[in-house]
Enzyme design. Structure first.
Site, mmCIF file in Angstrom:
data_model
loop_
_atom_site.group_PDB
_atom_site.id
_atom_site.type_symbol
_atom_site.label_atom_id
_atom_site.label_comp_id
_atom_site.label_asym_id
_atom_site.label_seq_id
_atom_site.Cartn_x
_atom_site.Cartn_y
_atom_site.Cartn_z
ATOM 1 N N LYS A 109 24.336 -47.728 -32.359
ATOM 2 C CA LYS A 109 24.011 -49.134 -32.120
ATOM 3 C C LYS A 109 24.608 -50.003 -33.221
ATOM 4 O O LYS A 109 24.673 -49.593 -34.394
ATOM 5 C CB LYS A 109 22.482 -49.278 -32.066
ATOM 6 C CG LYS A 109 21.961 -50.647 -31.672
ATOM 7 C CD LYS A 109 20.440 -50.583 -31.569
ATOM 8 C CE LYS A 109 19.821 -51.934 -31.214
ATOM 9 N NZ LYS A 109 18.344 -51.840 -31.114
ATOM 10 N N SER A 123 12.504 -51.040 -27.954
ATOM 11 C CA SER A 123 13.965 -51.137 -27.856
ATOM 12 C C SER A 123 14.686 -49.807 -27.707
ATOM 13 O O SER A 123 15.883 -49.790 -27.435
ATOM 14 C CB SER A 123 14.525 -51.893 -29.064
ATOM 15 O OG SER A 123 14.208 -53.255 -28.977
ATOM 16 N N SER A 139 16.370 -53.665 -26.974
ATOM 17 C CA SER A 139 17.632 -54.196 -27.464
ATOM 18 C C SER A 139 18.739 -53.156 -27.536
ATOM 19 O O SER A 139 19.912 -53.497 -27.687
ATOM 20 C CB SER A 139 17.438 -54.810 -28.844
ATOM 21 O OG SER A 139 17.083 -53.838 -29.816
#
Length: 445
Positions: free
Chosen positions: A94, A200, A176
């Site tokens: 990420k 997330s 997210s």
């Protein structure tokens, strides 16, 4: 991806949609293909679907050194043997997890405001994977600033655009860690890392039909991971199987002198040794029914899953309610804690950069940057909001904040998970993924 994707006439891969890390490692050990072949195959797949074709915007940036690293690791395997189960395996991280700046990858939380910044080094979680021989294929797109800028669609970032569901046209991939979820669903790498504050990892894993683990706070380092909350943030694996997720967790877990909450953890076990189909026999699993929302669309499937757990030997205690249930449902303590800690954490992250973008020194500067670059960061019609930024910038570490932290621990841990485990003599608590994050956010350790 076709089940026998060919990079050359002599190279045949397993189905890279479904292939697990162990299967790929066996192929590498047997010389059926190389890490160079894997990097080329995954890169070709990203080229097909990321910005072209379905244009899912799952990957924000490709590592320009990935192929070179694969060459080195292939040579090392031939000369010295394998480092272990991650040797030469391409992974995605990420875009809030720092990697060596000299490698050529940025770490920006999806924001142009941090483009060109230079981190002090790998995040410890990345360093451990690198030491194990993993190849960082690139960074995944994410909800900008981990969904903490304002009211903006899940999966949007200024740099990466709008991540979309691979299952439904223009569908919500959740956030997210949206890019990591989508990338795993369509086979863009062997495995990935995401991060979670509140949902997330768990939510995009659920929406994209993959396996995500949010580790207990303190199990995995957060150093050089762009933060929301020192109280709640954690990094975790997002993979296509439980086995792969357990393997990644084994490598990223451990103490970090720069992350105080990791210092008191016991010795990290090998989670892969827990992969036993008989492990649920005699275990007591509790269901906090009142925490499941009325009309939850997956409740029917959840109940079927409970039957599967029963068939595997588990004793389902249903219901097993939290003493704090009703207060948890209306509590606003989490919102206050995150609002305050975001400002503190982001300012600290920027302060720790080896090189900062021009005139970016704190959260206030990021707000100003966004207003000055609306075409990139605040495009009409859905992505204009940064209300959470303004609220956080105005916040203070005052008595209300400290009381909110204390109350959160009480509701989520003391009178929540811990109390329920003890009262019903449970080994674990089970909930649908889309009801499993918001209510007990202060587990903490």
């Amino acid at each position: 991806m076709m089940s026998a994707h060919e990079v050359s006439d002599s190279v045949m891969f397993p189905d890279l949609y479904e292939a697990g890390i162990a299967e790929l490692q066996r192929g590498l050990d047997k010389g059926q293909f190389t890490s160079v072949d894997l990097v080329k195959a995954y890169s070709a797949r990203i080229e097909q679907v990321n910005l072209k074709g379905a244009a899912l915007h799952a990957v924000i940036e490709i590592n320009p050194q990935a192929l070179t690293q694969a060459v080195v690791l292939d040579a090392e395997r031939k000369a010295k043997g394998s480092r272990g189960p991650l040797h030469g395996i391409p992974l995605l991280l990420k875009d809030n997890i720092a990697t060596l700046h000299k490698e050529g990858l940025n770490t920006t939380a999806g924001s142009y405001a941090l483009l060109g910044s230079e981190v002090a080094g790998d995040a410890p979680v990345a360093a451990k994977l690198r030491e194990a021989g993993a190849i960082f294929l690139g960074k995944t797109n994410m909800s900008e600033w981990a969904n903490f800028r304002g009211k903006v669609p899940n999966g949007f970032s200024g740099r990466g655009g709008q991540t979309l569901s691979p299952y439904y046209p223009n569908g919500d991939a959740s956030g997210s860690s949206s890019g990591s979820g989508v990338a795993m669903a369509i086979g863009l790498a062997a495995a990935s890392l995401g991060s979670e504050t509140d949902g997330s990892i768990v939510s995009p894993s659920s929406k994209n039909n993959i396996v995500g683990i949010k580790p207990t706070i303190g199990l995995v380092s957060r150093t050089r991971v762009i933060p929301i909350s020192s109280t709640q943030d954690t990094v975790g694996p997002m993979c296509r199987s439980v086995a792969d997720a357990a393997l990644l967790l084994r490598f990223i877990a451990g103490k970090d002198d720069d992350d105080v909450v990791t210092r008191e953890q016991p010795e990290v076990p090998d989670y892969t040794k827990a992969l036993d189909k008989n492990a649920l026999k005699g275990k007591r699993l509790g269901v906090p029914r009142r925490l499941i929302r009325d009309g939850n669309p997956v409740q029917g499937e959840f109940d079927k899953a409970l039957d599967v757990l029963r068939s595997l030997g588990a004793d389902i205690v249903d219901p097993a309610e939290f003493p704090s249930t009703e207060e948890l449902k209306v509590s606003r303590h989490e919102s206050l804690v995150l609002t305050v800690e975001f400002k503190v954490g982001v300012n600290k992250h920027i302060e720790g950069l080896r090189k900062r973008p021009q005139n970016i020194n704190n959260l206030a500067d990021i707000i100003r940057f966004n207003n000055e670059h609306k075409d990139k960061e605040l495009p009409e019609p859905y992505w204009t909001d940064q209300s959470q930024f303004y609220t956080s910038e105005a916040s203070k570490e005052d008595e209300k904040y400290y009381e909110a932290v204390k109350k959160g621990y009480q509701l989520g841990r003391t009178d929540g998970i811990d109390a329920t485990l003890k009262k019903f003599a449970l080994d674990a608590i089970v909930l649908p993924s889309n009801d499993s994050t918001s209510y007990y956010f202060f587990r903490g350790g």
